[in-house]
Design an enzyme around this catalytic site. Sequence first.
Site, PDB file in Angstrom:
ATOM      1  N   GLY A  95      -7.180   0.406   7.288  1.00 38.40           N
ATOM      2  CA  GLY A  95      -7.410   0.131   5.750  1.00 38.40           C
ATOM      3  C   GLY A  95      -8.705   0.426   5.173  1.00 38.40           C
ATOM      4  CB  ALA A 118      -0.473   0.199  11.962  1.00 35.44           C
ATOM      5  CB  CYS A 143     -13.481  -9.339   6.755  1.00 38.59           C
ATOM      6  SG  CYS A 143     -12.215  -8.216   7.081  1.00 38.59           S
TER       7      CYS A 143
HETATM    8  C1  LIG Z   1      -6.152  -6.206   1.260  1.00 39.60           C
HETATM    9  C2  LIG Z   1      -6.884  -5.439   2.728  1.00 39.60           C
HETATM   10  N1  LIG Z   1      -7.439  -4.227   2.570  1.00 39.60           N
HETATM   11  C3  LIG Z   1      -7.920  -3.871   3.464  1.00 39.60           C
HETATM   12  C4  LIG Z   1      -8.009  -4.588   4.883  1.00 39.60           C
HETATM   13  C5  LIG Z   1      -8.677  -3.734   6.001  1.00 39.60           C
HETATM   14  O1  LIG Z   1      -7.750  -3.145   6.864  1.00 39.60           O
HETATM   15  P1  LIG Z   1      -8.397  -2.805   8.116  1.00 39.60           P
HETATM   16  O2  LIG Z   1      -8.210  -4.053   8.961  1.00 39.60           O
HETATM   17  O3  LIG Z   1      -7.089  -1.755   8.618  1.00 39.60           O
HETATM   18  O4  LIG Z   1      -9.400  -2.112   8.171  1.00 39.60           O
HETATM   19  C6  LIG Z   1      -7.481  -5.746   4.810  1.00 39.60           C
HETATM   20  C7  LIG Z   1      -7.404  -6.337   6.143  1.00 39.60           C
HETATM   21  O5  LIG Z   1      -7.816  -7.525   6.248  1.00 39.60           O
HETATM   22  C8  LIG Z   1      -6.852  -6.329   3.790  1.00 39.60           C
HETATM   23  O6  LIG Z   1      -6.176  -7.303   3.754  1.00 39.60           O
END
Ligand SMILES: Cc1ncc(COP(=O)(O)O)c(C=O)c1O
Length: 366
Positions: free
Chosen positions: A71, A199, A321
């Site tokens: 993401g 995923a 995060c």
């Molecule tokens: C709304 C949202 N966007 C983006 C992400 C990031 O995705 P990824 O962990 O695959 O980088 C997250 C993950 O915490 C999310 O909740």
Amino acid sequence: MMRRVYLDYAATTPLRLQAKEAMLAALEHFGNPSSVHQYGQAARGLLDGARRQLADLLAVRAERVVFTSGGTEANNLALRGVMAKAPGQTLLVSALEHDCVRQTAAALAQSGVRVEEIPATAAGVIDLAWLTERLQRGDVALVSLMHANNETGVLQPVAEAAALAHAKGALLHTDAVQTVGHCVVEPDALGADLLTFTAHKFGGPKGAGALILKPEVAMLATQTGGAQERNRRGGTENLASVAGLAAALAAALEHLTRETEAALALAAYLERNLPAGVALVAPNSPKVPHVRQLRTPGRKGEDMVLKLDMAGVATSQGSACSSGRVQASHVLQAMGFDLTAAAEGLRLSWGWNSQPTDLAAALAAL
Ligand SMILES: Cc1ncc(COP(=O)(O)O)c(C=O)c1O
């Protein structure tokens, strides 16, 4: 021994068996999909098959899928890629976005791109009146609005925002990380020119995601190199992860009705049985079935997460995060909570392998 309960599906989910099996099968193909020989062709066949399967599940053409490392990368590509082709124009980003959109927007602002924030209301949705008025003034290239918020679960008016953006010649990007695999999500039905998903939020592997974009979207590749992904993302494809991504989404959608009913039942059970002094955030807003944010006035979310973990219940303060850092949620602040209140959030989220007893254990611990 203490029973451990996992209620942090919005951070990540256990791997589905179908995804694991698809990944193990893909690992047998070590060829490079760009190679001409038989090894390469076998790998290419697998990659193309996964791309077609995924595209069918999202009701788009296969060429519109750009595989990414998740993401974060897909959001970076959407914002950086589109704004690179729109010099002098403005990027609108909602105040509720995940940090990977917010920080990307902040980095773009540092490099001279005009960026403005779409405010939110106390209900946890963006202020559509503000967006309408801002679009009237023109100059907007891209609106980035998530499909559902990862901290509160509140669904955003993406289709309405897309219609408003399109009427003024702007594109709409949606971060659908918390809805793909949990609801029926079709980029075209939402009016999204660009749509991000990953995923590991629906039983697939970590480090695998995609950006789905309309063919007419002008976008500069940010990861340059080979001609992979139709020149939109260089680098040898992560075949096993892509296979796991497609298999996980197929499984999630195959079981969607049953899993949605189960998730809604867990949400209802939680909401009915909240202990005194614990409040649900955005109680009246439409939400995804699997994420609820609680607040315990007078208690820091951080402390609650630690205490619940000691009691065997894995939860989160908000976005994974930002966990590990003491901070107030920007989402709760955007909804009008003060700094103290915005640090009192506690997120519970569940998914494909959750049981009613998991929620009962969490409530008992709460
Ligand atoms: C709304 C949202 N966007 C983006 C992400 C990031 O995705 P990824 O962990 O695959 O980088 C997250 C993950 O915490 C999310 O909740």
